[in-house]
Motif scaffolding. Structure first.
Motif, PDB file in Angstrom:
ATOM      1  N   PRO A 106      -8.228  -8.094  29.317  1.00 21.76           N
ATOM      2  CA  PRO A 106      -9.282  -7.584  30.337  1.00 21.76           C
ATOM      3  C   PRO A 106     -10.764  -7.371  29.331  1.00 21.76           C
ATOM      4  CG  PRO A 106      -7.870  -5.698  29.236  1.00 21.76           C
ATOM      5  CD  PRO A 106      -7.258  -7.193  28.800  1.00 21.76           C
TER       6      PRO A 106
ATOM      7  N   ASP B  93     -12.983  -5.639  32.327  1.00 23.27           N
ATOM      8  CA  ASP B  93     -12.936  -6.351  33.621  1.00 23.27           C
ATOM      9  C   ASP B  93     -11.701  -5.657  34.296  1.00 23.27           C
ATOM     10  OD1 ASP B  93     -13.304  -7.632  35.829  1.00 23.27           O
ATOM     11  OD2 ASP B  93     -12.783  -9.670  34.897  1.00 23.27           O
TER      12      ASP B  93
ATOM     13  N   PHE C 136      -9.382  -7.859  36.506  1.00 23.24           N
ATOM     14  CA  PHE C 136      -8.516  -8.752  35.727  1.00 23.24           C
ATOM     15  C   PHE C 136      -7.445  -9.483  36.267  1.00 23.24           C
ATOM     16  CE2 PHE C 136      -6.304  -4.639  35.435  1.00 23.24           C
ATOM     17  CZ  PHE C 136      -5.137  -4.905  35.765  1.00 23.24           C
TER      18      PHE C 136
ATOM     19  N   ALA D   6      -7.319  -1.683  32.401  1.00 27.31           N
ATOM     20  CA  ALA D   6      -8.429  -2.547  31.940  1.00 27.31           C
ATOM     21  C   ALA D   6      -8.926  -2.183  30.758  1.00 27.31           C
ATOM     22  CB  ALA D   6      -9.360  -2.738  33.161  1.00 27.31           C
TER      23      ALA D   6
END
Ligand SMILES: Cc1cc2nc3c(=O)[nH]c(=O)nc-3n(C[C@H](O)[C@H](O)[C@H](O)COP(=O)(O)O)c2cc1C
Length: 217
Positions: free
Chosen positions: A70, A109, A112, A141
């Motif tokens: 991530p 992110d 993800f 994440a």
């Protein structure tokens, strides 16, 4: 249950004499860990994209939950972008961001799960569940993203760069400034480059030893 507090008066810089030999050479261990320092003042030399790419090419192999990978990187290079970022740094970190040749905002992110089909075919069914569960997605994440930030610091050092990590900033401010379109969440801001000739580091702080931190059950 008792809480044991390490005796700080016994801390020193000596190598652990009971430690087994390393699987890497002393030169590598020094570069990545023992002699690597947090740098607060950098030389003006430009940091080539290739060096950051070389670092990430190592970092990406470090383990993450479900192989979600991530971590995302925002490379801040232009004076305009630097000023936008500096506005959200705590006062003590602001001038460092303005002066560094490269600053990286390491981010997580939270979307993800869109990549799980490629990254984790064995767990692709979970992508649907994650799609409807923002809380779990954010937790995973951020946890694995932060682990990757640790790899990133070491990877940048392996690429011959020096790092000044900074957690002192307004995270909501940075996220609004840079990440409204992609939903990334800032995890840590890192100045990157070569150390300035003078006053690049603070005096080295002591570290807790294995005996201080490890318990066996
Ligand atoms: C997660 C994290 C957050 C940090 N935040 C700041 C910060 O906001 N400002 C700062 O001057 N240094 C910050 N530091 C730098 C630490 O104080 C420094 O890495 C630590 O004292 C070890 O220094 P050394 O690597 O030179 O031994 C941070 C480091 C880390 C890893």
């Amino acid at each position: 249950m008792t809480t044991e507090t390490p005796d700080l008066s016994e801390l020193d810089f000596a190598t652990d004499l009971d430690a087994a030999p390393l699987a890497i050479g002393d030169d590598v261990a020094d570069l990545l860990f023992r002699e690597a320092r947090t740098v607060n003042a950098f030389a003006d030399d430009e940091v080539p994209d290739g060096a950051v790419r070389a670092a990430y090419d190592l970092v990406r192999w470090g383990p993450t939950a479900m192989n979600a990978v991530p971590l995302r990187l925002l490379l801040v290079r232009t004076p305009e972008a630097r000023a936008r970022l500096a506005a959200h740094m705590n006062e003590g970190n602001r001038d460092r961001v303005l002066a560094a040749p490269l600053t990286i905002v390491a981010a997580a992110d939270t979307d993800f799960h869109r990549h799980l089909g490629t990254l984790a075919p064995h767990a692709v069914r979970l992508a649907e569940r994650f799609a409807g569960d923002t809380g779990s997605r954010t937790g995973l994440a951020r946890q694995s993203g932060l682990i990757q930030v640790g790899y990133l610091i070491t990877g940048l050092r392996a690429a011959g760069l020096h790092v000044g990590p900074m957690g002192g900033y307004d995270a909501a401010g940075i996220d609004t400034e840079f990440f409204t379109e992609n939903g990334w969440q800032s995890l840590l801001v890192l100045n990157v480059g070569q150390p300035a000739v003078a006053d690049a580091t603070r005096p080295r702080g002591l570290r807790l030893t294995y005996t201080d931190v490890a318990r066996t059950v």
